[in-house]
Design a protein around this motif. Structure first.
Motif, mmCIF file in Angstrom:
data_model
loop_
_atom_site.group_PDB
_atom_site.id
_atom_site.type_symbol
_atom_site.label_atom_id
_atom_site.label_comp_id
_atom_site.label_asym_id
_atom_site.label_seq_id
_atom_site.Cartn_x
_atom_site.Cartn_y
_atom_site.Cartn_z
ATOM 1 N N ARG A 83 64.300 24.641 43.546
ATOM 2 C CA ARG A 83 65.242 24.753 44.662
ATOM 3 C C ARG A 83 65.484 26.219 45.024
ATOM 4 O O ARG A 83 65.482 26.598 46.196
ATOM 5 N N HIS A 84 65.649 27.045 44.001
ATOM 6 C CA HIS A 84 65.881 28.466 44.220
ATOM 7 C C HIS A 84 64.664 29.109 44.892
ATOM 8 O O HIS A 84 64.801 29.864 45.862
ATOM 9 N N CYS A 85 63.467 28.801 44.407
ATOM 10 C CA CYS A 85 62.251 29.380 44.986
ATOM 11 C C CYS A 85 62.019 28.869 46.410
ATOM 12 O O CYS A 85 61.557 29.615 47.268
ATOM 13 N N ASP A 86 62.353 27.593 46.661
ATOM 14 C CA ASP A 86 62.224 27.049 48.018
ATOM 15 C C ASP A 86 63.138 27.793 48.995
ATOM 16 O O ASP A 86 62.764 28.040 50.144
ATOM 17 N N GLN A 87 64.328 28.147 48.528
ATOM 18 C CA GLN A 87 65.236 28.917 49.377
ATOM 19 C C GLN A 87 64.644 30.293 49.689
ATOM 20 O O GLN A 87 64.759 30.793 50.807
ATOM 21 N N LEU A 88 63.988 30.899 48.702
ATOM 22 C CA LEU A 88 63.375 32.207 48.911
ATOM 23 C C LEU A 88 62.156 32.113 49.828
ATOM 24 O O LEU A 88 61.860 33.053 50.556
ATOM 25 N N VAL A 89 61.460 30.967 49.809
ATOM 26 C CA VAL A 89 60.351 30.747 50.744
ATOM 27 C C VAL A 89 60.893 30.740 52.172
ATOM 28 O O VAL A 89 60.313 31.346 53.076
ATOM 29 N N GLN A 90 62.020 30.067 52.381
ATOM 30 C CA GLN A 90 62.616 29.997 53.716
ATOM 31 C C GLN A 90 63.016 31.383 54.222
ATOM 32 O O GLN A 90 62.954 31.660 55.418
ATOM 33 N N LYS A 91 63.423 32.250 53.304
ATOM 34 C CA LYS A 91 63.824 33.610 53.686
ATOM 35 C C LYS A 91 62.621 34.538 53.863
ATOM 36 O O LYS A 91 62.771 35.640 54.362
ATOM 37 N N GLY A 92 61.434 34.088 53.440
ATOM 38 C CA GLY A 92 60.230 34.905 53.586
ATOM 39 C C GLY A 92 59.935 35.815 52.419
ATOM 40 O O GLY A 92 59.048 36.661 52.500
ATOM 41 N N TRP A 93 60.646 35.676 51.318
ATOM 42 C CA TRP A 93 60.430 36.538 50.159
ATOM 43 C C TRP A 93 59.348 36.006 49.229
ATOM 44 O O TRP A 93 58.777 36.766 48.454
ATOM 45 N N ILE A 94 59.067 34.720 49.303
ATOM 46 C CA ILE A 94 58.091 34.071 48.429
ATOM 47 C C ILE A 94 57.082 33.341 49.307
ATOM 48 O O ILE A 94 57.434 32.753 50.313
ATOM 49 N N LYS A 95 55.798 33.375 48.880
ATOM 50 C CA LYS A 95 54.765 32.625 49.593
ATOM 51 C C LYS A 95 54.956 31.136 49.310
ATOM 52 O O LYS A 95 55.316 30.754 48.196
ATOM 53 N N PRO A 96 54.699 30.271 50.279
ATOM 54 C CA PRO A 96 54.804 28.831 50.036
ATOM 55 C C PRO A 96 53.812 28.391 48.960
ATOM 56 O O PRO A 96 52.728 28.963 48.831
ATOM 57 N N PRO A 97 54.168 27.355 48.177
ATOM 58 C CA PRO A 97 53.259 26.889 47.119
ATOM 59 C C PRO A 97 52.036 26.193 47.720
ATOM 60 O O PRO A 97 52.078 25.674 48.824
#
Length: 69
Positions: free
Chosen positions: A53-67
């Protein structure tokens, strides 16, 4: 004529400082891999579902690449 020369020198100096600023910019930055995010959340003690959930939130913000699912 001296004013035109002064303006030309000033404009040339600004261009050089901008080039130096761009060269000093950090190369490594977001977005980071999703797997690295999950590994970091596990090290922090989050459960797998909290970590996703935390990583998904960071994906939405553009900080993490989608899995790659």
């Amino acid at each position: 004529m001296s004013i035109a020369l002064a303006l030309a020198v000033a404009a040339g100096g600004l261009g050089a400082s901008a080039a130096v600023a761009q060269a000093a910019a950090p190369v490594a930055g977001p977005p980071w891999p999703y797997a690295d995010c999950l590994k970091a959340t596990k090290q922090k003690g989050e459960s797998p579902s909290q970590g996703r959930r935390h990583c998904d939130q960071l994906v939405q913000k553009g900080w993490i690449k989608p899995p790659n699912r």
